[in-house]
Design an enzyme around this catalytic site. Structure first.
Site, mmCIF file in Angstrom:
data_model
loop_
_atom_site.group_PDB
_atom_site.id
_atom_site.type_symbol
_atom_site.label_atom_id
_atom_site.label_comp_id
_atom_site.label_asym_id
_atom_site.label_seq_id
_atom_site.Cartn_x
_atom_site.Cartn_y
_atom_site.Cartn_z
ATOM 1 N N TRP A 8 1.142 -1.565 0.093
ATOM 2 C CA TRP A 8 -0.198 -0.418 0.347
ATOM 3 C C TRP A 8 0.759 0.755 0.538
ATOM 4 C CZ3 TRP A 8 -3.948 -1.697 4.041
ATOM 5 C CH2 TRP A 8 -5.054 -2.744 3.772
ATOM 6 N N LYS A 9 1.985 1.250 0.025
ATOM 7 C CA LYS A 9 3.082 2.551 0.151
ATOM 8 C C LYS A 9 2.597 3.074 0.964
ATOM 9 C CE LYS A 9 4.234 1.016 -4.655
ATOM 10 N NZ LYS A 9 5.193 1.592 -5.918
ATOM 11 N N GLY A 172 5.184 1.415 -10.979
ATOM 12 C CA GLY A 172 4.006 2.483 -11.112
ATOM 13 C C GLY A 172 3.682 3.090 -12.786
ATOM 14 N N SER A 212 3.810 -3.129 -12.025
ATOM 15 C CA SER A 212 2.184 -2.923 -13.208
ATOM 16 C C SER A 212 0.740 -4.084 -12.800
ATOM 17 C CB SER A 212 2.189 -1.858 -14.420
ATOM 18 O OG SER A 212 2.650 -0.209 -14.194
ATOM 19 N N GLY A 233 0.957 -2.465 -6.383
ATOM 20 C CA GLY A 233 1.739 -1.467 -5.966
ATOM 21 C C GLY A 233 0.000 -0.544 -6.062
#
Ligand code: PGA
Length: 258
Positions: A8-9, A172, A212, A233
């Protein structure tokens, strides 16, 4: 078995993490064969998320760790603290930490050694930059990162490791690596393990892909026997997308039982 790790960063606070954890649990509802699911909220949300996932079979992971047990290391967190919170896995050497915080292969190695001395399982991230990829240096870079991360590691029979192959250019960007490149790199990772720790060690390591991964491509990675799972992510904080990723893993597992 397939493993899905949700990173979840720094995208969610405590309240959002609790809601997301609840939503994540719901993705498993009604499924017969479920993947190993590990969610990695920010540190500040670990204890609240722990309550949500208690007795659910969903495991808790952390996004980082320091290499000492305790001491004067302002702002850092040790495996002892993670264990106290019921954390079973920790991401080490994520490219964002290497890039923004100057984390080096040497630091990654110290963390790996520290984590392997605890009950926590390391998830070691490796991957090449776009320039390295275009120069055809992927194998060399990944091999170097992995060997340096595992320097002086003495793998004991009960140790477990996850290696996440995450090409930097795929993180990302919406531009995931193609499956054949991922398989080639996963084979390399397994062969390095064999070289470092012997043939039997390959059963102690899970090799994942990250970069991704979304609801459109998850199945194409997960259906490959050589891909033990995915590290997700951006799509892991969008519950509808994440649900489809989890279901893709369920479908792969259910197909094995047909
Ligand atoms: P992404 O991130 O799924 O948003 O590409 C993956 C990661 O950084 O672990």
């Amino acid at each position: 078995m397939k493993t899905i790790i949700a990173n979840w960063k720094m995208n969610v606070g405590v309240r959002e993490s609790v809601a997301l954890a609840r939503g994540t649990l719901l993705t498993l509802r009604g499924r017969k064969h479920i993947p190993e699911l590990i969610i990695c909220p920010p540190f500040v949300a670990l204890s609240e998320v722990r309550k949500v996932v208690a007795r659910s079979g969903v495991a808790l992971g952390a996004q980082n760790v320091f290499w000492a047990e305790s001491g004067s290391y302002t702002g850092e967190i040790s495996t002892r603290m993670l264990e106290e919170l019921g954390v079973g896995h920790v991401i080490i050497g994520h490219s964002e930490r290497r890039h923004y915080l100057g984390e080096t292969n040497e630091m990654v190695n110290k963390k790996v050694l520290h984590v392997l001395a605890s009950q926590v399982t390391p998830i070691i991230c490796v991957g090449e930059t776009r320039e390295e990829h275009e120069a055809g240096e992927t194998m060399q870079v990944v091999s170097e990162q992995l060997k340096r991360a595992c320097l002086n590691v003495r793998l004991r029979a009960h140790d477990r490791l996850c290696i996440a192959y995450e090409p930097l250019w795929a993180i990302g960007t919406g531009d995931a690596a193609n499956v054949s490149e991922v398989l080639e790199t996963h084979r390399l990772i397994r062969s390095i393990f064999q070289e470092l720790f012997g043939a039997q060690s390959t059963s102690q390591v899970r090799v994942l892909y990250g970069g991704s991964v979304d609801q459109g491509n998850a199945y194409s990675f997960l259906r490959e026997p050589e891909v033990d799972g995915v590290l997700v992510g951006s799509a892991s904080v969008k519950i509808n997308q994440f649900k489809d990723i989890v279901h893709a893993a369920c479908e792969v597992l259910e197909a094995q039982f047909l």
